[in-house]
Design an enzyme around this catalytic site. Structure first.
Site, PDB file in Angstrom:
ATOM      1  CG  HIS A   1      -1.656   1.286   1.444  1.00 50.26           C
ATOM      2  ND1 HIS A   1      -2.487   1.913   0.529  1.00 50.26           N
ATOM      3  CD2 HIS A   1      -1.583   2.122   2.514  1.00 50.26           C
ATOM      4  CE1 HIS A   1      -2.903   3.059   1.048  1.00 50.26           C
ATOM      5  NE2 HIS A   1      -2.367   3.218   2.244  1.00 50.26           N
TER       6      HIS A   1
ATOM      7  CG  HIS B   1       0.841   7.088   4.133  1.00 47.19           C
ATOM      8  ND1 HIS B   1       1.240   6.238   3.141  1.00 47.19           N
ATOM      9  CD2 HIS B   1      -0.434   6.738   4.419  1.00 47.19           C
ATOM     10  CE1 HIS B   1       0.245   5.418   2.834  1.00 47.19           C
ATOM     11  NE2 HIS B   1      -0.783   5.704   3.595  1.00 47.19           N
TER      12      HIS B   1
ATOM     13  CD  GLU C   1      -3.877   5.888  11.428  1.00 50.49           C
ATOM     14  OE1 GLU C   1      -3.467   6.618  10.509  1.00 50.49           O
ATOM     15  OE2 GLU C   1      -5.001   5.393  11.457  1.00 50.49           O
ATOM     16  CG  ASP C   2      -1.696   1.615  10.798  1.00 48.91           C
ATOM     17  OD1 ASP C   2      -2.532   2.144  11.551  1.00 48.91           O
ATOM     18  OD2 ASP C   2      -1.796   1.569   9.568  1.00 48.91           O
TER      19      ASP C   2
ATOM     20  CG  ASP D   1      -3.604   7.104   2.217  1.00 47.37           C
ATOM     21  OD1 ASP D   1      -3.492   5.894   1.953  1.00 47.37           O
ATOM     22  OD2 ASP D   1      -3.941   7.536   3.342  1.00 47.37           O
TER      23      ASP D   1
ATOM     24  CG  ASP E   1     -21.624  16.849 -23.447  1.00 44.52           C
ATOM     25  OD1 ASP E   1     -22.603  16.155 -23.132  1.00 44.52           O
ATOM     26  OD2 ASP E   1     -21.251  17.838 -22.812  1.00 44.52           O
TER      27      ASP E   1
HETATM   28 MN    MN Z   1      -2.731   4.723   3.890  1.00 40.05          MN
END
Ligand code: MN
Length: 742
Positions: free
Chosen positions: A69, A94, A98-99, A160, A280
């Site tokens: 990811h 990123h 958090e994880d 993300d 269109d």
């Molecule tokens: Mn993520």
């Protein structure tokens, strides 16, 4: 586009996984190569290794190793947004804070404070203390706060989100709905605002695939089926233009581009037309390779070549060369009459403009270097900064406000001196007045738009010239809040109203004080709350104010009980009839169950939303309202995106259980050839053959066609679908469609 709805079962052994991860990592390095400076490759490798190690034991919902990811997000940043080394490092890291056990301090030590700060901005807030405010709004606000320091945060966040949308297939249904809703509500408009058109379009298409799968697949299939025919038309259209461009010695590219499924769907809904009537379905794009000093001239020359060949519609010329959009978009759009009398949109722009149109902000920076042009993004960021500084942090309306004033399409208006101001579409003369200056806004009594006198709530249009008329006697009023859309105007009006309200409220406070003295009780917090609750108000300020302006008559105070120095409000008996009617769940009688909610299916009160009138079998979700219990909405309800995006935590999983005892009222519209006995045929089919109860039937005939509206009681969607297909099979019937009964 990849098909994420049916992802194959994940089957890879450890060895293959390792190879796959390395393959993705090397591809990332290759894409980044033109931007690598000495030493930066090493840094990317360190970031990759830290992330790979930290996520080592975790997997995504699809079963894939988690590290794929962040690798994919980094790849989107580099390839699709055009970001560089530092953003790549942030994208790789990123999700670590958090994880995993990685901390911001560790990142700061390894890569420096700048990168740590961006990663911090990308880290979600996990503990939101205020349960009332939407967690999404809080997270979003945090992103914006960091964005104002470094816009890369928002670009990486968009990457993300895009990757999460591309891999949404393996999520649970309610998660899919929530994420898809947030995406159309906030992220796609934000991508648009950042100038990332391709990402915006893909996000909208993917969201639609999950929120309205039937319509999505219907249009996708129609597009595929008509592709050959369309390609032939595009080639016929392009041929003469191409010749002219070659003769004119232009260095160019010309091609036809299909419009997105989502935008076609929007047109169908907005104009109430069928797929075949959307004219269109594609646009022609001409991209010129022109030197900077000749860009504008060349675009207009090409415009002239195109309109020599095909007649232009005078109403549909858009000149974003002279006035680029605030997201940086520059181009010339025109709509011309092509072969067979078909309207065709032609977009003319240079390679530089095309880069900006596709890569937005990042490309803008690239071209900005060395020029003195004022950066429109900087201006926009400054406005966001101002808004965040002015907002009180608990506002639940935050997302709504932000959307209205920062994500809407914009208009340009002029001051009498010719100064240009950019405002969100929907802005009024009053918004303009506040945009000029707070003092002018507060004293505004009217405006002259294009020399004509208009009221202050008058909605402005692009190109209007606006002159504000003020009076020293004027002051802001609460009705003004409904006339403005910009946050600046809104917050200034609110400030001023609050000030005035406080002054007036003082009088109400002393009136109440006298009454309470009469009862012999003090004006303390407990007693005030009792009164505030009784009158269903929000604060003591509201109470004092309402007393002062005589909206509240304190006569009811005599019904309050006085015990010592405490008062208590008389109990009000509420009618319970409606609630009773909604309790239809009986656990012991399985056949009678209507809906099962989540894991426990005890008695739950619910009602069907009025906005979309769901019936069993529809794709639905439950929404916990304040005071009205659970409301069931269709997932394609016009309100669904807003509810799901703002209040995801109040959404409850719901599903229908077969039921043959309760019927639901729904409407169908039938259009066909007016023919003797048509009513008979329809009613015979419905109530005779299918034994469905008709509640009401109206038929109107006009010029050989009839339009019938039938309200019927059905048990579920299967029964309704069956009815619709049976009706369609009748001779002379053109279309049969469901509508929501009133
Ligand atoms: Mn993520």
């Amino acid at each position: 586009m990849e098909n994420t709805l049916d992802i194959p079962k994940y089957t890879m052994n450890e060895e293959e996984e390792k190879k796959e991860i390395l393959r993705k990592y090397r591809a990332l390095l290759r894409a980044l190569k033109p931007k690598l400076k000495p030493g930066s490759k090493e840094q990317v490798r360190v970031a990759f290794e830290i992330a790979a190690e930290a996520h080592k034991t975790s997997r995504r919902k699809s079963g894939e190793p988690y590290i794929l990811h962040p690798l994919a997000v980094a790849m989107i940043c580099v390839e699709e947004i055009g970001l560089g080394v530092r953003s790549t490092i942030c994208a790789l890291l990123h999700d670590t804070v958090e994880d995993t056990d990685i901390t911001l301090e560790m990142i700061s030590r390894e890569f420096g404070p700048e990168i740590a700060k961006i990663v911090d901005g990308l880290t979600k807030i996990s503990n939101v203390l205020d349960a009332n405010s939407s967690q999404q709004a809080e997270n979003f606000k945090k992103i914006l706060l960091t964005l104002t320091d470094d816009p890369r945060v928002i670009l990486i966040k968009l990457a993300d989100r895009l990757h999460n949308m591309r891999t949404l297939g393996s999520m649970k249904r309610e998660k899919q709905l929530k994420i898809a809703s947030e995406t159309v509500y906030v992220y796609a408009p934000l991508a648009h605002r950042m100038g990332l058109y391709n990402i915006k379009t893909e996000m909208e298409d993917l969201a639609m695939k999950y929120m309205e799968p039937d319509s999505y697949h219907y249009i996708a299939e129609k597009l595929a089926n008509t592709k050959r025919e369309r390609t032939r038309y595009i080639n016929d259209f392009i041929r003469p233009i191409k010749e002219k461009l070659i003769n004119g010695k232009f260095d160019f590219e010309i091609y036809g581009r299909p419009k997105s499924i989502h935008s076609i769907w929007n047109k169908m809904k907005k104009k109430g037309v069928s797929f075949d009537e959307v004219y269109d379905l594609f646009a022609i794009r001409i991209i010129l390779n022109s030197p900077p000093e000749r860009e504008k001239e060349d675009c207009w020359k090409v415009y002239s070549l195109v309109t020599d060949e095909y007649n232009p519609s005078t109403e549909r010329l858009r000149d974003w060369l002279s006035n680029p959009k605030s997201n940086g978009y520059e181009a010339l759009h025109t709509t011309v009459m092509g072969p067979h009398g078909k309207w065709v949109e032609v977009q003319i722009r240079t390679k530089r403009m095309n880069d900006i149109a596709e890569k937005g902000l990042a490309a803008h920076w690239k071209y900005k270097e060395g020029t003195s042009e004022e950066n429109r993004f900087d201006k926009w960021f400054q406005q966001i900064r101002d808004m965040l500084a002015a907002q009180d942090t608990n506002s639940i309306d935050f997302l709504q406000d932000f959307k209205l004033s920062f994500l809407a399409e914009e208009i340009y208006v002029y001051s009498p001196k010719g100064d240009i101001k950019m405002l969100p579409s929907g802005a009024s003369a009053l918004d303009f007045a506040f945009a000029v200056h707070t003092a002018i806004g507060e004293k505004c009594i009217g405006a002259k738009v294009n020399h004509k006198l208009v009221p202050i709530g008058h909605k402005l249009r692009s190109g209007d010239q606006v002159e504000i008329i003020t009076s020293t006697k004027q002051k802001p009023k609460s009705e003004w809040l409904k006339m403005v859309v910009t946050t600046k105007a809104k917050s200034k009006i609110k400030d001023s109203l609050k000030e005035e309200k406080r002054t007036i409220a003082e009088e109400g406070k002393s009136i109440l004080q006298r009454k309470l003295d009469g009862l012999g009780v003090p004006m303390n917090q407990a007693n005030l709350e009792e009164i505030i609750n009784f009158y269903k108000l929000n604060s003591s300020l509201d109470l004092f104010y309402d007393i002062a302006v005589k909206k509240i008559d304190l006569r009811e105070l005599k019904d309050f009980q006085v015990l010592g120095d405490k008062i208590s409000a008389p109990k009000i008996v509420k009618p319970l009839v409606e609630e009773k009617a909604l309790t239809t769940l009986k656990k012991d009688k399985k056949d009678n169950e209507l809906i099962i909610f989540g894991e426990s299916s005890d008695k739950i009160m619910y009602s069907l939303a009025n906005c979309c009138k769901p019936i069993p079998g529809d794709d639905v979700f439950g929404f916990v309202t304040q005071g009205e219990g659970l409301k069931i909405h269709r997932t394609n309800c016009p309100n669904a995106a807003r509810l799901l995006a703002n209040y995801g935590h109040r959404v409850v999983k719901t599903k229908w259980v077969k039921n043959k005892e309760i019927s639901f009222l729904t409407g169908i519209k039938i259009i066909g050839l007016d023919d003797v006995g048509v009513i008979n045929k329809i009613t015979n089919l419905i109530s005779g053959t299918l034994k469905i109860n008709i509640n009401a039937l109206t038929i109107e005939a006009k010029e050989g066609l009839f339009e019938g509206n039938v309200k019927v009681y059905v048990h579920d969607k299967d029964e309704l679908d069956d009815l619709v297909s049976n009706l369609k099979a009748l001779p002379g019937i053109e279309s049969v469609e469901r509508y929501d009964t009133e």
